[in-house]
Design an enzyme around this catalytic site. Structure first.
Site, short mmCIF file in Angstrom:
data_model
loop_
_atom_site.label_atom_id
_atom_site.label_comp_id
_atom_site.label_asym_id
_atom_site.label_seq_id
_atom_site.Cartn_x
_atom_site.Cartn_y
_atom_site.Cartn_z
N GLY A 169 -16.74 -0.83 13.91
CA GLY A 169 -15.54 -1.37 13.27
C GLY A 169 -15.39 -2.87 13.25
O GLY A 169 -14.79 -3.42 12.33
N ASP A 224 -11.99 -4.32 16.37
CA ASP A 224 -11.25 -4.27 15.11
C ASP A 224 -9.80 -3.90 15.36
O ASP A 224 -8.88 -4.51 14.83
CB ASP A 224 -11.90 -3.27 14.13
CG ASP A 224 -12.13 -1.89 14.74
OD1 ASP A 224 -11.93 -1.70 15.97
OD2 ASP A 224 -12.53 -0.97 14.00
N LYS A 255 -1.98 -1.67 17.92
CA LYS A 255 -0.86 -0.74 17.69
C LYS A 255 -0.09 -0.64 19.00
O LYS A 255 -0.40 0.21 19.84
CB LYS A 255 -1.37 0.65 17.30
CG LYS A 255 -2.10 0.74 15.97
CD LYS A 255 -2.57 2.19 15.74
CE LYS A 255 -3.38 2.35 14.49
NZ LYS A 255 -4.02 3.68 14.38
N PHE A 307 -2.34 5.26 10.65
CA PHE A 307 -3.78 5.14 10.41
C PHE A 307 -4.06 4.11 9.32
O PHE A 307 -3.43 4.12 8.26
CB PHE A 307 -4.35 6.51 10.00
CG PHE A 307 -5.85 6.54 10.09
CD1 PHE A 307 -6.49 6.59 11.31
CD2 PHE A 307 -6.62 6.48 8.94
CE1 PHE A 307 -7.87 6.61 11.40
CE2 PHE A 307 -8.01 6.50 9.01
CZ PHE A 307 -8.63 6.55 10.24
N VAL A 308 -5.00 3.21 9.59
CA VAL A 308 -5.34 2.15 8.63
C VAL A 308 -6.83 2.17 8.30
O VAL A 308 -7.65 2.61 9.11
CB VAL A 308 -4.94 0.74 9.16
CG1 VAL A 308 -3.43 0.57 9.18
CG2 VAL A 308 -5.50 0.48 10.56
N ASP A 363 -12.74 2.39 9.28
CA ASP A 363 -13.20 3.50 8.43
C ASP A 363 -12.30 4.73 8.50
O ASP A 363 -11.48 4.88 9.41
CB ASP A 363 -14.60 3.93 8.86
CG ASP A 363 -14.58 4.71 10.18
OD1 ASP A 363 -14.00 4.21 11.16
OD2 ASP A 363 -15.11 5.84 10.22
P1 IMP Z 1 -8.69 3.22 21.20
O1 IMP Z 1 -9.88 3.48 22.08
O2 IMP Z 1 -7.75 4.41 21.20
O3 IMP Z 1 -7.97 1.94 21.50
O4 IMP Z 1 -9.22 3.16 19.72
C1 IMP Z 1 -10.04 2.12 19.29
C2 IMP Z 1 -11.00 2.54 18.24
O5 IMP Z 1 -10.52 3.63 17.47
C3 IMP Z 1 -11.21 1.41 17.23
O6 IMP Z 1 -12.31 0.61 17.59
C4 IMP Z 1 -11.44 2.15 15.93
O7 IMP Z 1 -12.82 2.43 15.77
C5 IMP Z 1 -10.69 3.44 16.08
N1 IMP Z 1 -9.36 3.40 15.44
C6 IMP Z 1 -8.15 3.35 16.06
N2 IMP Z 1 -7.15 3.35 15.17
C7 IMP Z 1 -7.73 3.39 13.95
C8 IMP Z 1 -7.21 3.38 12.61
O8 IMP Z 1 -5.99 3.34 12.34
N3 IMP Z 1 -8.14 3.41 11.61
C9 IMP Z 1 -9.49 3.45 11.83
N4 IMP Z 1 -10.00 3.45 13.07
C10 IMP Z 1 -9.14 3.43 14.12
#
Ligand code: IMP
Length: 186
Positions: A55, A111, A142, A163-164, A170
C-alpha cells in the site's frame, strides 16, 4: 469481476459506490508539507525510510521526492486484507529488510493506519534490531478504528472509519493506481 465505471465523480465497483474524499491536489500539497517537516527533523542525520508494501509504494515515492536531505530506503512486505474490506486481524511478514538497521534512524512509512495492528507488529520487529530511533509516517489514519497504542509522528490526514481506495490503497488488489482517494459511500 467488478467493473470500474466512472459516473461523474463517483466510481462503481459492482454495485458499491465510491466518492472522492481527497483530491490529487490535496494529497500532493500535504505530502510536500510532510516531506519538508521530515527534512527539517532529520537534518544532519541519514535516516532509513522503510515502506510497508504494497500500500505505501505511491505515498513513499512522492514523500521521498519531497525530502531534501540524504536518506536510504528499504521495504517490508506484510500480508494484506486478501480480497476483503475487513482485516483478518492476522499479520504475516512476507518480505524482510535488506538493510542493517542497527543504530540507524528509522522512519516507517504506511499508507493507512486502521486498527494499528500492522504498525504495532512492525515497530516491535524493528525495535528488536536496535535502531537509534523510530518514527512513523502514515498518509491516512482512522482514529475511530485504532485498537493499538501506536504513535504516528507524521499524519497526512485523519479520516472517518470507512473503506477507502486509490493512491496505493486497494480493494482486492485493484484501484491502487488512482491518484484521488475515494471513500465507500453508504
Ligand atoms: P491495520 O493493521 O488495521 O492498522 O491496517 C493497516 C493496513 O490495512 C493498511 O496498510 C492497508 O493495507 C489496510 N487497510 C486498512 N484500511 C484500509 C482501507 O480503508 N482501504 C484499503 N486498505 C486498508
Amino acid at each position: 469481476m467488478p467493473k470500474l465505471k466512472k459516473n461523474e465523480d463517483a466510481i462503481f465497483v459492482g454495485s458499491e459506490k465510491f466518492i472522492p474524499l481527497l483530491t490529487k491536489e490535496q494529497i500532493q500539497k500535504r505530502v510536500k508539507e510532510l516531506g519538508k517537516q521530515i527534512s527539517k527533523d532529520y537534518k544532519g542525520k541519514l535516516p532509513i525510510i522503510i515502506g510497508i508494501l504494497n500500500g505505501s509504494f505511491i505515498f513513499m515515492s512522492d514523500l521521498v521526492k519531497n525530502i531534501n536531505i540524504n536518506c536510504e530506503i528499504d521495504f517490508f512486505k506484510l500480508s494484506s486484507y486478501g480480497d476483503s474490506k475487513i482485516s483478518s486481524g492476522d499479520v504475516k511478514l512476507i518480505k524482510e529488510l535488506n538493510a542493517d538497521i542497527n543504530d540507524r534512524h528509522i522512519i516507517i512509512v504506511e499508507d493507512i493506519v486502521d486498527t494499528g495492528l500492522s504498525i504495532d507488529f512492525i515497530e516491535k520487529l524493528i525495535k528488536s534490531y536496535n535502531p537509534a530511533s523510530i518514527s512513523v509516517a502514515s498518509l491516512l489514519v482512522k482514529p475511530d478504528s485504532l485498537k493499538y497504542n501506536v504513535k504516528i509522528n507524521y499524519i497526512g490526514f485523519e479520516i472517518p472509519d470507512k473503506f477507502v481506495i486509490g493512491y496505493g490503497l486497494d480493494y482486492a488488489q485493484k484501484y491502487r493506481n488512482l491518484n484521488t482517494i475515494y471513500v465507500l459511500s453508504e
